[in-house]
Design a protein around this motif. Sequence first.
Motif, PDB file in Angstrom:
ATOM      1  N   ARG A 186       0.842  -1.182   0.000  1.00  0.00           N
ATOM      2  CA  ARG A 186       0.000   0.000   0.000  1.00  0.00           C
ATOM      3  C   ARG A 186       0.882   1.239   0.000  1.00  0.00           C
ATOM      4  O   ARG A 186       1.749   1.404   0.867  1.00  0.00           O
ATOM      5  N   LEU A 187       0.656   2.089  -0.961  1.00  0.00           N
ATOM      6  CA  LEU A 187       1.355   3.364  -1.029  1.00  0.00           C
ATOM      7  C   LEU A 187       0.539   4.425  -0.311  1.00  0.00           C
ATOM      8  O   LEU A 187      -0.692   4.390  -0.323  1.00  0.00           O
ATOM      9  N   SER A 188       1.239   5.375   0.293  1.00  0.00           N
ATOM     10  CA  SER A 188       0.587   6.502   0.962  1.00  0.00           C
ATOM     11  C   SER A 188       1.094   7.808   0.374  1.00  0.00           C
ATOM     12  O   SER A 188       2.265   7.907  -0.014  1.00  0.00           O
ATOM     13  N   CYS A 189       0.217   8.787   0.329  1.00  0.00           N
ATOM     14  CA  CYS A 189       0.592  10.131  -0.118  1.00  0.00           C
ATOM     15  C   CYS A 189       0.064  11.111   0.921  1.00  0.00           C
ATOM     16  O   CYS A 189      -1.150  11.330   1.003  1.00  0.00           O
ATOM     17  N   ALA A 190       0.954  11.659   1.703  1.00  0.00           N
ATOM     18  CA  ALA A 190       0.580  12.628   2.734  1.00  0.00           C
ATOM     19  C   ALA A 190       0.700  14.030   2.160  1.00  0.00           C
ATOM     20  O   ALA A 190       1.755  14.405   1.645  1.00  0.00           O
ATOM     21  N   ALA A 191      -0.383  14.791   2.253  1.00  0.00           N
ATOM     22  CA  ALA A 191      -0.429  16.128   1.663  1.00  0.00           C
ATOM     23  C   ALA A 191      -0.474  17.199   2.745  1.00  0.00           C
ATOM     24  O   ALA A 191      -1.065  16.995   3.811  1.00  0.00           O
ATOM     25  N   SER A 192       0.133  18.325   2.457  1.00  0.00           N
ATOM     26  CA  SER A 192       0.084  19.457   3.377  1.00  0.00           C
ATOM     27  C   SER A 192       0.238  20.749   2.595  1.00  0.00           C
ATOM     28  O   SER A 192       0.705  20.748   1.452  1.00  0.00           O
ATOM     29  N   GLU A 233       2.749   7.766 -16.691  1.00  0.00           N
ATOM     30  CA  GLU A 233       1.360   7.439 -16.997  1.00  0.00           C
ATOM     31  C   GLU A 233       0.491   7.519 -15.758  1.00  0.00           C
ATOM     32  O   GLU A 233       0.951   7.278 -14.636  1.00  0.00           O
ATOM     33  N   GLY A 234      -0.760   7.878 -15.984  1.00  0.00           N
ATOM     34  CA  GLY A 234      -1.707   7.936 -14.889  1.00  0.00           C
ATOM     35  C   GLY A 234      -2.141   6.547 -14.465  1.00  0.00           C
ATOM     36  O   GLY A 234      -2.404   5.693 -15.304  1.00  0.00           O
ATOM     37  N   VAL A 235      -2.196   6.335 -13.168  1.00  0.00           N
ATOM     38  CA  VAL A 235      -2.605   5.058 -12.591  1.00  0.00           C
ATOM     39  C   VAL A 235      -4.010   5.161 -12.009  1.00  0.00           C
ATOM     40  O   VAL A 235      -4.882   4.340 -12.302  1.00  0.00           O
ATOM     41  N   SER A 236      -4.228   6.177 -11.191  1.00  0.00           N
ATOM     42  CA  SER A 236      -5.512   6.338 -10.531  1.00  0.00           C
ATOM     43  C   SER A 236      -5.620   7.751  -9.978  1.00  0.00           C
ATOM     44  O   SER A 236      -4.609   8.427  -9.795  1.00  0.00           O
ATOM     45  N   VAL A 284      -4.658  -1.358 -14.405  1.00  0.00           N
ATOM     46  CA  VAL A 284      -4.677  -1.628 -12.962  1.00  0.00           C
ATOM     47  C   VAL A 284      -6.085  -1.817 -12.423  1.00  0.00           C
ATOM     48  O   VAL A 284      -6.256  -2.182 -11.253  1.00  0.00           O
ATOM     49  N   LYS A 285      -7.085  -1.568 -13.252  1.00  0.00           N
ATOM     50  CA  LYS A 285      -8.480  -1.672 -12.791  1.00  0.00           C
ATOM     51  C   LYS A 285      -8.759  -3.079 -12.301  1.00  0.00           C
ATOM     52  O   LYS A 285      -8.403  -4.059 -12.954  1.00  0.00           O
ATOM     53  N   GLY A 286      -9.343  -3.159 -11.124  1.00  0.00           N
ATOM     54  CA  GLY A 286      -9.639  -4.447 -10.522  1.00  0.00           C
ATOM     55  C   GLY A 286      -8.522  -4.968  -9.638  1.00  0.00           C
ATOM     56  O   GLY A 286      -8.725  -5.916  -8.871  1.00  0.00           O
ATOM     57  N   ARG A 287      -7.325  -4.361  -9.742  1.00  0.00           N
ATOM     58  CA  ARG A 287      -6.198  -4.794  -8.901  1.00  0.00           C
ATOM     59  C   ARG A 287      -5.795  -3.717  -7.899  1.00  0.00           C
ATOM     60  O   ARG A 287      -5.356  -4.032  -6.793  1.00  0.00           O
ATOM     61  N   PHE A 288      -5.923  -2.463  -8.277  1.00  0.00           N
ATOM     62  CA  PHE A 288      -5.537  -1.348  -7.411  1.00  0.00           C
ATOM     63  C   PHE A 288      -6.787  -0.639  -6.903  1.00  0.00           C
ATOM     64  O   PHE A 288      -7.793  -0.541  -7.615  1.00  0.00           O
ATOM     65  N   THR A 289      -6.713  -0.131  -5.691  1.00  0.00           N
ATOM     66  CA  THR A 289      -7.809   0.638  -5.112  1.00  0.00           C
ATOM     67  C   THR A 289      -7.260   1.908  -4.486  1.00  0.00           C
ATOM     68  O   THR A 289      -6.339   1.849  -3.663  1.00  0.00           O
ATOM     69  N   ILE A 290      -7.834   3.045  -4.880  1.00  0.00           N
ATOM     70  CA  ILE A 290      -7.427   4.322  -4.305  1.00  0.00           C
ATOM     71  C   ILE A 290      -8.457   4.734  -3.256  1.00  0.00           C
ATOM     72  O   ILE A 290      -9.665   4.466  -3.406  1.00  0.00           O
ATOM     73  N   SER A 291      -7.975   5.339  -2.186  1.00  0.00           N
ATOM     74  CA  SER A 291      -8.871   5.815  -1.136  1.00  0.00           C
ATOM     75  C   SER A 291      -8.232   7.033  -0.479  1.00  0.00           C
ATOM     76  O   SER A 291      -7.042   7.292  -0.662  1.00  0.00           O
ATOM     77  N   SER A 292      -9.038   7.758   0.263  1.00  0.00           N
ATOM     78  CA  SER A 292      -8.500   8.935   0.945  1.00  0.00           C
ATOM     79  C   SER A 292      -9.013   9.014   2.361  1.00  0.00           C
ATOM     80  O   SER A 292     -10.144   8.572   2.652  1.00  0.00           O
ATOM     81  N   ASP A 293      -8.205   9.544   3.229  1.00  0.00           N
ATOM     82  CA  ASP A 293      -8.589   9.845   4.603  1.00  0.00           C
ATOM     83  C   ASP A 293      -8.475  11.359   4.729  1.00  0.00           C
ATOM     84  O   ASP A 293      -7.375  11.883   4.936  1.00  0.00           O
ATOM     85  N   ASN A 294      -9.578  12.059   4.537  1.00  0.00           N
ATOM     86  CA  ASN A 294      -9.535  13.519   4.515  1.00  0.00           C
ATOM     87  C   ASN A 294      -9.106  14.098   5.854  1.00  0.00           C
ATOM     88  O   ASN A 294      -8.510  15.172   5.907  1.00  0.00           O
ATOM     89  N   ALA A 295      -9.390  13.389   6.940  1.00  0.00           N
ATOM     90  CA  ALA A 295      -8.982  13.879   8.262  1.00  0.00           C
ATOM     91  C   ALA A 295      -7.466  13.876   8.403  1.00  0.00           C
ATOM     92  O   ALA A 295      -6.906  14.682   9.144  1.00  0.00           O
ATOM     93  N   TYR A 309      -4.324   6.884  -0.279  1.00  0.00           N
ATOM     94  CA  TYR A 309      -3.684   5.578  -0.310  1.00  0.00           C
ATOM     95  C   TYR A 309      -3.901   4.918  -1.671  1.00  0.00           C
ATOM     96  O   TYR A 309      -4.915   5.151  -2.328  1.00  0.00           O
ATOM     97  N   LEU A 310      -2.959   4.092  -2.053  1.00  0.00           N
ATOM     98  CA  LEU A 310      -3.118   3.250  -3.233  1.00  0.00           C
ATOM     99  C   LEU A 310      -2.815   1.820  -2.814  1.00  0.00           C
ATOM    100  O   LEU A 310      -1.655   1.466  -2.591  1.00  0.00           O
ATOM    101  N   GLN A 311      -3.876   1.037  -2.661  1.00  0.00           N
ATOM    102  CA  GLN A 311      -3.724  -0.377  -2.345  1.00  0.00           C
ATOM    103  C   GLN A 311      -3.480  -1.127  -3.640  1.00  0.00           C
ATOM    104  O   GLN A 311      -4.301  -1.082  -4.551  1.00  0.00           O
ATOM    105  N   MET A 312      -2.367  -1.782  -3.716  1.00  0.00           N
ATOM    106  CA  MET A 312      -1.958  -2.475  -4.932  1.00  0.00           C
ATOM    107  C   MET A 312      -1.998  -3.976  -4.662  1.00  0.00           C
ATOM    108  O   MET A 312      -1.290  -4.456  -3.781  1.00  0.00           O
ATOM    109  N   ASN A 313      -2.823  -4.686  -5.401  1.00  0.00           N
ATOM    110  CA  ASN A 313      -2.947  -6.132  -5.235  1.00  0.00           C
ATOM    111  C   ASN A 313      -2.518  -6.844  -6.511  1.00  0.00           C
ATOM    112  O   ASN A 313      -2.511  -6.256  -7.590  1.00  0.00           O
ATOM    113  N   SER A 314      -2.180  -8.110  -6.369  1.00  0.00           N
ATOM    114  CA  SER A 314      -1.841  -8.955  -7.518  1.00  0.00           C
ATOM    115  C   SER A 314      -0.792  -8.288  -8.404  1.00  0.00           C
ATOM    116  O   SER A 314      -0.945  -8.225  -9.636  1.00  0.00           O
TER     117      SER A 314
END
Length: 128
Positions: free
Chosen positions: A19-25, A46-49, A64-75, A80-85
């Motif tokens: 899982r990749l993380s991107c912390a923004a400020s 290239e764009g991933v997500s 990457v569709k079906g293998r990667f999932t992007i999500s955010s924690d706004n707080a 995050y980029l969850q990378m599977n398979s």
Amino acid sequence: EVQLQASGGGLVQAGGSPRLSCAASGFTFDDYAIGWFRQAPGKEREGVSCISSSDGSTNYAGSVKGRFTISSDNAKNTVYLQMNSLKPEDTAAYYCAAVRGGYCSSSYYLMPGLYDYWGQGTQVTVSS
């Protein structure tokens, strides 16, 4: 000052799930879309997500569709980029980037040239 800090890369076996993380400020997170991009040696970036913090819309590259999932924690101002398979062809430097007012319901926002702010890359190497 806008900062994007990507982390979570490393050496992974094929089939792994890092899982990749991107912390923004330095900016109002809710006003921006955050994208993940990758660049392999000798290839164009290239764009991933991407994900829109405002409405939660997401988009994925076909590879990457079906293998990667992007999500955010706004707080936490973190995406995050969850990378599977994982496959060896996923090997690349992965970057996160931000663009104000982006809506990821459109695949248009997978274009690197739209993004204003970039973090440093995190290397993902997939061994077969």
